[in-house]
Design a protein around this motif. Structure first.
Motif, PDB file in Angstrom:
ATOM      1  N   MET A 266       0.612  -1.184   0.325  1.00  0.00           N
ATOM      2  CA  MET A 266       0.321  -0.417  -0.647  1.00  0.00           C
ATOM      3  C   MET A 266       0.839   1.190  -0.056  1.00  0.00           C
ATOM      4  SD  MET A 266      -3.228   0.756   2.561  1.00  0.00           S
ATOM      5  CE  MET A 266      -1.604   1.917   3.972  1.00  0.00           C
ATOM      6  N   ASP A 267       0.559   1.834  -1.657  1.00  0.00           N
ATOM      7  CA  ASP A 267       0.995   3.458  -0.816  1.00  0.00           C
ATOM      8  C   ASP A 267      -0.048   4.449  -0.115  1.00  0.00           C
ATOM      9  OD1 ASP A 267       3.400   1.940  -2.258  1.00  0.00           O
ATOM     10  OD2 ASP A 267       2.225   2.896  -4.418  1.00  0.00           O
ATOM     11  N   PHE A 268       0.848   5.513   0.566  1.00  0.00           N
ATOM     12  CA  PHE A 268      -0.012   6.711   1.217  1.00  0.00           C
ATOM     13  C   PHE A 268       0.976   7.539   1.556  1.00  0.00           C
ATOM     14  CE2 PHE A 268       1.758   5.342   4.924  1.00  0.00           C
ATOM     15  CZ  PHE A 268       2.501   4.032   5.421  1.00  0.00           C
TER      16      PHE A 268
ATOM     17  N   GLY B 247       8.340   7.237  12.060  1.00  0.00           N
ATOM     18  CA  GLY B 247       9.303   6.659  13.083  1.00  0.00           C
ATOM     19  C   GLY B 247      10.025   5.009  12.597  1.00  0.00           C
ATOM     20  N   ALA B 248      10.819   5.108  13.690  1.00  0.00           N
ATOM     21  CA  ALA B 248      11.637   3.914  13.604  1.00  0.00           C
ATOM     22  C   ALA B 248      10.364   2.906  13.434  1.00  0.00           C
ATOM     23  CB  ALA B 248      12.392   3.526  14.511  1.00  0.00           C
ATOM     24  N   GLU B 249       9.569   2.656  14.685  1.00  0.00           N
ATOM     25  CA  GLU B 249       8.970   2.216  15.258  1.00  0.00           C
ATOM     26  C   GLU B 249       7.634   2.261  14.711  1.00  0.00           C
ATOM     27  OE1 GLU B 249       9.258   0.063  17.937  1.00  0.00           O
ATOM     28  OE2 GLU B 249      11.121   0.540  17.353  1.00  0.00           O
ATOM     29  N   PHE B 250       7.298   2.570  13.667  1.00  0.00           N
ATOM     30  CA  PHE B 250       5.814   2.801  12.499  1.00  0.00           C
ATOM     31  C   PHE B 250       5.455   1.741  12.571  1.00  0.00           C
ATOM     32  CE2 PHE B 250       3.664   3.515   8.536  1.00  0.00           C
ATOM     33  CZ  PHE B 250       2.070   3.990   9.167  1.00  0.00           C
TER      34      PHE B 250
ATOM     35  N   THR C  24       8.450  -1.068   5.767  1.00  0.00           N
ATOM     36  CA  THR C  24       7.974   0.283   5.501  1.00  0.00           C
ATOM     37  C   THR C  24       9.455   0.935   4.250  1.00  0.00           C
ATOM     38  OG1 THR C  24       6.587   0.137   7.300  1.00  0.00           O
ATOM     39  CG2 THR C  24       7.402   1.904   6.607  1.00  0.00           C
ATOM     40  N   GLU C  25       8.875   1.479   3.833  1.00  0.00           N
ATOM     41  CA  GLU C  25       9.650   2.222   2.570  1.00  0.00           C
ATOM     42  C   GLU C  25       9.689   2.952   2.511  1.00  0.00           C
ATOM     43  OE1 GLU C  25      10.583  -0.634  -1.206  1.00  0.00           O
ATOM     44  OE2 GLU C  25       8.514  -1.137  -0.154  1.00  0.00           O
ATOM     45  N   ASN C  26      10.387   4.295   2.723  1.00  0.00           N
ATOM     46  CA  ASN C  26      10.222   5.236   2.475  1.00  0.00           C
ATOM     47  C   ASN C  26      10.549   6.073   0.824  1.00  0.00           C
ATOM     48  OD1 ASN C  26      10.574   8.295   2.022  1.00  0.00           O
ATOM     49  ND2 ASN C  26      12.079   8.401   4.347  1.00  0.00           N
ATOM     50  N   LYS C  27       9.255   6.232   0.334  1.00  0.00           N
ATOM     51  CA  LYS C  27       9.675   6.461  -1.336  1.00  0.00           C
ATOM     52  C   LYS C  27      10.143   7.785  -1.856  1.00  0.00           C
ATOM     53  CE  LYS C  27       9.041   2.542  -3.718  1.00  0.00           C
ATOM     54  NZ  LYS C  27      10.362   2.514  -3.871  1.00  0.00           N
TER      55      LYS C  27
ATOM     56  N   LYS D 149       8.777  12.242  -0.504  1.00  0.00           N
ATOM     57  CA  LYS D 149       8.858  13.290  -0.043  1.00  0.00           C
ATOM     58  C   LYS D 149       6.846  12.592   0.130  1.00  0.00           C
ATOM     59  CE  LYS D 149       8.053  17.741   0.160  1.00  0.00           C
ATOM     60  NZ  LYS D 149       7.931  18.572   1.812  1.00  0.00           N
ATOM     61  N   GLY D 150       6.921  12.305   1.498  1.00  0.00           N
ATOM     62  CA  GLY D 150       4.861  11.904   0.999  1.00  0.00           C
ATOM     63  C   GLY D 150       4.738  10.793   0.742  1.00  0.00           C
ATOM     64  N   PHE D 151       5.334  10.216   0.481  1.00  0.00           N
ATOM     65  CA  PHE D 151       5.609   8.835  -0.054  1.00  0.00           C
ATOM     66  C   PHE D 151       6.089   7.927   0.631  1.00  0.00           C
ATOM     67  CE2 PHE D 151       6.511   6.682  -4.149  1.00  0.00           C
ATOM     68  CZ  PHE D 151       5.450   5.963  -4.465  1.00  0.00           C
ATOM     69  N   LYS D 152       5.138   6.766   0.937  1.00  0.00           N
ATOM     70  CA  LYS D 152       5.754   5.933   1.743  1.00  0.00           C
ATOM     71  C   LYS D 152       4.662   4.508   1.370  1.00  0.00           C
ATOM     72  CE  LYS D 152       7.868   8.895   4.479  1.00  0.00           C
ATOM     73  NZ  LYS D 152       8.047   9.432   3.935  1.00  0.00           N
ATOM     74  N   ARG D 153       6.276   3.255   1.438  1.00  0.00           N
ATOM     75  CA  ARG D 153       4.904   2.329   0.996  1.00  0.00           C
ATOM     76  C   ARG D 153       5.732   1.108   1.840  1.00  0.00           C
ATOM     77  NH1 ARG D 153       7.298   0.201  -4.963  1.00  0.00           N
ATOM     78  NH2 ARG D 153       5.064   1.649  -5.034  1.00  0.00           N
ATOM     79  N   MET D 154       4.041   0.467   2.358  1.00  0.00           N
ATOM     80  CA  MET D 154       3.991  -0.649   3.180  1.00  0.00           C
ATOM     81  C   MET D 154       3.807  -2.014   2.734  1.00  0.00           C
ATOM     82  SD  MET D 154       1.951  -0.021   7.461  1.00  0.00           S
ATOM     83  CE  MET D 154       2.943   0.622   7.562  1.00  0.00           C
ATOM     84  N   ARG D 155       4.570  -3.146   3.223  1.00  0.00           N
ATOM     85  CA  ARG D 155       3.887  -4.204   2.694  1.00  0.00           C
ATOM     86  C   ARG D 155       3.208  -5.126   3.501  1.00  0.00           C
ATOM     87  NH1 ARG D 155       6.776  -4.304  -2.196  1.00  0.00           N
ATOM     88  NH2 ARG D 155       7.926  -2.765  -3.171  1.00  0.00           N
ATOM     89  N   ILE D 156       2.451  -5.674   3.641  1.00  0.00           N
ATOM     90  CA  ILE D 156       2.495  -6.720   4.151  1.00  0.00           C
ATOM     91  C   ILE D 156       1.983  -7.821   3.801  1.00  0.00           C
ATOM     92  CG2 ILE D 156       0.777  -4.664   5.595  1.00  0.00           C
ATOM     93  CD1 ILE D 156      -1.861  -6.057   3.929  1.00  0.00           C
ATOM     94  N   GLU D 157       1.570  -8.714   5.137  1.00  0.00           N
ATOM     95  CA  GLU D 157       1.732 -10.683   4.859  1.00  0.00           C
ATOM     96  C   GLU D 157       0.703 -11.203   5.304  1.00  0.00           C
ATOM     97  OE1 GLU D 157       6.430 -10.928   3.631  1.00  0.00           O
ATOM     98  OE2 GLU D 157       5.651 -11.641   4.621  1.00  0.00           O
TER      99      GLU D 157
END
Ligand SMILES: [Zn+2]
Length: 240
Positions: A128-130, A136-139, A220-223, A225-233
């Protein structure tokens, strides 16, 4: 137009149908239980059977607005009565994955004010991109805990059809960009995870969130400014 049984009931695995067209891309039926690839969800695979033959469906796609079953063997002729059956284990895993993705989207908006800009899935895994400035590190861990807590509450998942005008007046649906849906679409199909997330959606979902099981945030990736990506399983993709 093919009658799309999965839009009403995602748990129907088989149906009888008649071949109405055979084209380069595959076979078109008068009705089907197969979901055609779209909205980040892959197309179904499965089998078509008829009196003296059968063939594997390797993918289901939309071709010129119609649901087309891509096959890897002999095609039944127009007019043939067939039984179609999806690969249920794969589809059910996709349903769990898709519902997990919507629950995640509800949480990142509710808890972090972040809007989802895109997403994609395969059976048991999704990204998911958001839009979020900083994390933060714990996000990832934080989101994972919140997501599993919500899934375990077993929120019912409702499938509804809203008149276009009504959908355009719903703040939840506006937030998830209902305005991007082509004007010809009316009513608009809505997936409502009660109390958690509501969005216009064409995909297939489980009946309630406990059926998803536990989910892991894999990355969790920082792609930018204002663009983050998260991978879930899914913790157990084969369960259920
Ligand atoms: Zn969706």
């Amino acid at each position: 137009m093919t009658e799309e049984l999965s839009a009403i009931d995602a748990y129907v695995t088989t149906c009888d149908a008649v071949v109405v067209d055979v084209r380069d891309a595959g076979v078109v039926l008068d009705r089907t239980v197969f979901y055609a690839r779209g909205g980040g969800q892959p197309g179904d695979t499965g089998t078509l059977r008829w009196r003296d033959g059968e063939v594997r469906v390797t993918d289901t796609v939309k071709d010129a607005g119609e649901i087309v079953h891509a096959v890897d063997g002999p095609r039944p002729a127009v007019g043939t009565a067939v039984t179609c059956e999806i690969d249920w284990d794969r589809r059910h895993t996709l349903m769990r994955t898709h519902t997990a993705l919507h629950a995640l989207s509800g949480i990142v908006f509710r808890n972090y004010g972040a809007k989802v800009t895109g997403g994609n899935m395969e059976p048991g895994a999704a990204r998911m991109d958001f839009e979020l400035e900083t994390i933060g590190a714990e996000f990832g861990k934080e989101v994972e805990d919140k997501l599993n807590a919500e899934l375990a509450k077993d929120h019912p998942v409702h499938v509804g059809f809203l008149p276009r005008a009504e959908a355009f007046a719903d703040p939840d649906l506006i937030r998830t960009k209902v305005n991007l849906i082509p004007e010809s679409v009316d009513p608009i199909r809505v997936i409502d995870i009660e109390g958690l997330d509501k969005q216009a959606d064409g995909g297939t979902h489980v009946r309630s969130t406990a059926e998803v099981g536990r989910v892991r945030v894999a990355k969790t990736e920082n792609k930018g400014k204002g663009f983050k990506r998260m991978r879930i399983e899914l913790a157990d993709p084969s369960a259920g």
